[in-house]
Design a protein around this motif. Structure first.
Motif, PDB file in Angstrom:
ATOM      1  N   PHE A 188       0.962  -1.252   0.042  1.00  0.00           N
ATOM      2  CA  PHE A 188      -0.059  -0.051   0.159  1.00  0.00           C
ATOM      3  C   PHE A 188       0.756   1.241   0.000  1.00  0.00           C
ATOM      4  O   PHE A 188       0.425   2.292  -0.063  1.00  0.00           O
ATOM      5  CB  PHE A 188      -0.948   0.018   1.160  1.00  0.00           C
ATOM      6  N   CYS A 189       2.077   1.021   0.407  1.00  0.00           N
ATOM      7  CA  CYS A 189       3.065   2.237   0.448  1.00  0.00           C
ATOM      8  C   CYS A 189       4.273   2.003  -0.809  1.00  0.00           C
ATOM      9  O   CYS A 189       4.623   0.582  -0.622  1.00  0.00           O
ATOM     10  CB  CYS A 189       3.521   2.315   1.761  1.00  0.00           C
ATOM     11  N   ALA A 191       6.987   2.829  -0.530  1.00  0.00           N
ATOM     12  CA  ALA A 191       8.453   2.663  -0.062  1.00  0.00           C
ATOM     13  C   ALA A 191       8.484   0.976   0.254  1.00  0.00           C
ATOM     14  O   ALA A 191       9.746   0.588   0.662  1.00  0.00           O
ATOM     15  CB  ALA A 191       8.516   3.621   1.280  1.00  0.00           C
ATOM     16  N   LEU A 192       7.487   0.269   0.701  1.00  0.00           N
ATOM     17  CA  LEU A 192       7.537  -1.215   1.026  1.00  0.00           C
ATOM     18  C   LEU A 192       7.587  -1.895  -0.066  1.00  0.00           C
ATOM     19  O   LEU A 192       6.673  -1.890  -0.861  1.00  0.00           O
ATOM     20  CB  LEU A 192       6.161  -1.204   1.790  1.00  0.00           C
ATOM     21  N   LEU A 197      12.509  -2.332   2.830  1.00  0.00           N
ATOM     22  CA  LEU A 197      12.312  -0.801   2.860  1.00  0.00           C
ATOM     23  C   LEU A 197      12.815   0.138   2.049  1.00  0.00           C
ATOM     24  O   LEU A 197      14.170   0.093   2.397  1.00  0.00           O
ATOM     25  CB  LEU A 197      12.340  -0.221   4.311  1.00  0.00           C
ATOM     26  N   ARG A 201      11.765   6.601  -0.223  1.00  0.00           N
ATOM     27  CA  ARG A 201      10.706   6.864  -0.656  1.00  0.00           C
ATOM     28  C   ARG A 201       9.556   6.868   0.512  1.00  0.00           C
ATOM     29  O   ARG A 201       8.506   7.013   0.594  1.00  0.00           O
ATOM     30  CB  ARG A 201      10.044   5.854  -1.618  1.00  0.00           C
ATOM     31  N   CYS A 202      10.409   6.637   1.727  1.00  0.00           N
ATOM     32  CA  CYS A 202       9.712   6.665   3.153  1.00  0.00           C
ATOM     33  C   CYS A 202       9.490   8.165   3.502  1.00  0.00           C
ATOM     34  O   CYS A 202      10.527   8.842   3.921  1.00  0.00           O
ATOM     35  CB  CYS A 202      10.400   5.673   4.033  1.00  0.00           C
ATOM     36  N   ILE A 203       8.354   8.617   4.163  1.00  0.00           N
ATOM     37  CA  ILE A 203       8.049   9.679   4.725  1.00  0.00           C
ATOM     38  C   ILE A 203       8.478   9.708   5.904  1.00  0.00           C
ATOM     39  O   ILE A 203       9.128  10.649   6.465  1.00  0.00           O
ATOM     40  CB  ILE A 203       6.500   9.956   4.698  1.00  0.00           C
ATOM     41  N   SER A 204       8.751   8.793   6.615  1.00  0.00           N
ATOM     42  CA  SER A 204       9.393   8.742   7.897  1.00  0.00           C
ATOM     43  C   SER A 204      10.968   9.163   7.720  1.00  0.00           C
ATOM     44  O   SER A 204      11.465  10.069   8.416  1.00  0.00           O
ATOM     45  CB  SER A 204       9.288   7.246   8.506  1.00  0.00           C
ATOM     46  N   CYS A 227       6.087   8.701  10.306  1.00  0.00           N
ATOM     47  CA  CYS A 227       4.916   8.312   9.730  1.00  0.00           C
ATOM     48  C   CYS A 227       4.567   6.805  10.327  1.00  0.00           C
ATOM     49  O   CYS A 227       5.249   6.014  10.485  1.00  0.00           O
ATOM     50  CB  CYS A 227       5.099   8.328   8.135  1.00  0.00           C
ATOM     51  N   ARG A 229       2.043   4.760   9.297  1.00  0.00           N
ATOM     52  CA  ARG A 229       0.962   3.914   8.602  1.00  0.00           C
ATOM     53  C   ARG A 229       1.498   2.547   8.522  1.00  0.00           C
ATOM     54  O   ARG A 229       0.240   1.791   8.940  1.00  0.00           O
ATOM     55  CB  ARG A 229       0.889   4.913   7.235  1.00  0.00           C
ATOM     56  N   CYS A 230       2.424   1.926   8.163  1.00  0.00           N
ATOM     57  CA  CYS A 230       2.851   0.708   8.111  1.00  0.00           C
ATOM     58  C   CYS A 230       2.815   0.168   9.746  1.00  0.00           C
ATOM     59  O   CYS A 230       2.439  -1.199   9.771  1.00  0.00           O
ATOM     60  CB  CYS A 230       4.119   0.249   7.497  1.00  0.00           C
TER      61      CYS A 230
HETATM   62  S1  SF4 Z   1       6.787   4.796   7.379  1.00  0.00           S
HETATM   63 FE1  SF4 Z   1       5.230   5.252   5.976  1.00  0.00          FE
HETATM   64  S2  SF4 Z   1       6.277   5.821   4.290  1.00  0.00           S
HETATM   65 FE2  SF4 Z   1       7.763   4.803   5.486  1.00  0.00          FE
HETATM   66  S3  SF4 Z   1       7.250   2.469   4.819  1.00  0.00           S
HETATM   67 FE3  SF4 Z   1       5.917   2.774   6.417  1.00  0.00          FE
HETATM   68  S4  SF4 Z   1       3.901   3.705   5.643  1.00  0.00           S
HETATM   69 FE4  SF4 Z   1       5.564   3.718   3.930  1.00  0.00          FE
END
Ligand code: SF4
Length: 297
Positions: A188-189, A191-192, A197, A201-204, A227, A229-230
């Motif tokens: 879904f992301c 970056a994954l 990872l 591309r990871c927002i974190s 972030c 989300r994951c």
């Molecule tokens: S922290 Fe956010 S951007 Fe980074 S891998 Fe997880 S969901 Fe994706």
């Protein structure tokens, strides 16, 4: 080096008294396959972005006695960071005090209480911390995001390691095999990826470590620092429960910040709000950059 064996039960009992929710012991052997080759491949793909320190000391990361000569035992430790309340614009792990300081102080206390000889690390040395946490049986590796999830507490844990020069009377074993590479990644992301990872591309990573402007088209979601989300998407997140550790709770001032307050955040306010916090890693300019993008959305 002392010739006496470490008493693993004593270490675990004292770790629990000090607030650690996970404690396990591993022999300090070289990192096993497929973890070592997975790590090398991850670097080859450039997935570590511009965190050059990940490319340095590769052998040291894979062979603990290159980091601490004479190390025999690695103790993995976990602390629950799930805050009771939260400031929604900041990642869960960064609501309270800087975990490096809190963990290190507590780990030094554990070494002192149980008379351990060695060194302690929290995210600042070439150590594959999730590998050691898995190997020492303090949690499973989640198939989504590769977090360590501690039974009863989920993936909202900080990890740290003691590198000790004595042998232990007992070593732990993993709770479960590692997930097959990429098998459970929910893509879904972007970056994954099936190969791990892609930090670029990871927002974190972008909102914390990256210097300079944010790439065009990056949408920050609900947080402008980090972030979640994951982390939240892992099934084990349902096990997360509020920590009893006061240091990981947000201050009243942080809880009360509104989008308007963030927009007008001055450097002086930033310093007061994030004194002793991991958020300072992004620096004032980085945080303002993030806030600007976050408010544009
Ligand atoms: S922290 Fe956010 S951007 Fe980074 S891998 Fe997880 S969901 Fe994706």
């Amino acid at each position: 080096m002392s010739s006496a064996l470490l008493n693993s039960k004593d270490i675990k009992a004292q770790a629990s008294r000090l607030g650690f929710v996970g404690c396990g012991l591993s022999r300090a052997e070289p990192v096993a396959e497929p973890f070592a080759s997975h790590y090398r491949r991850w670097l080859e793909l450039g997935y570590c972005a511009d965190m050059d320190y990940m490319r340095r000391n590769i052998e040291m990361r894979l062979q603990p006695d290159l980091l601490v000569p004479g190390v025999r035992t690695i103790v993995s430790l976990a602390m629950n960071f799930m805050p009771k309340n939260r400031q929604p614009a900041i990642s869960l792990y960064a609501q309270g005090q800087d975990y490096h300081d809190v963990m290190k102080q507590r780990m030094r206390q554990l070494m002192e209480d149980t008379q351990l000889e060695g060194r302690c690390f929290v995210d600042t040395a070439p150590v594959l911390e999730r590998y050691w946490a898995w190997k020492s049986g303090i949690g499973i590796i989640t198939s989504n995001g590769g977090f360590i999830s501690v039974p009863g507490y989920g993936p909202t844990v900080f990890l740290g390691e003691l590198f000790l020069t004595a042998e232990a009377d007992h070593y732990d074993t993993p709770l479960a095999p590692p997930p097959l590479e990429g098998a459970g990644e929910r893509l879904f992301c972007p970056a994954l990826t099936p190969e791990g990872l892609d930090t670029r591309r990871c927002i974190s990573y972008l909102t914390i470590e990256h210097r300079g402007s944010l790439p065009d088209g990056i949408r920050l979601g609900s947080t402008f620092y980090g972030c979640d989300r994951c982390l939240r998407a892992t099934p084990q997140f349902a096990e997360a429960k509020p920590t009893t550790e006061p240091a990981f709770q947000p201050s009243e001032a942080l809880l009360q910040m509104t989008p308007d307050d963030w927009q007008s955040l001055t450097e002086e306010q930033y310093r007061a709000l994030f004194k002793g916090s991991a958020v300072k890693r992004a620096k004032y300019d980085g945080l303002k950059r993030n806030i600007e993008r976050w408010l544009e959305q």
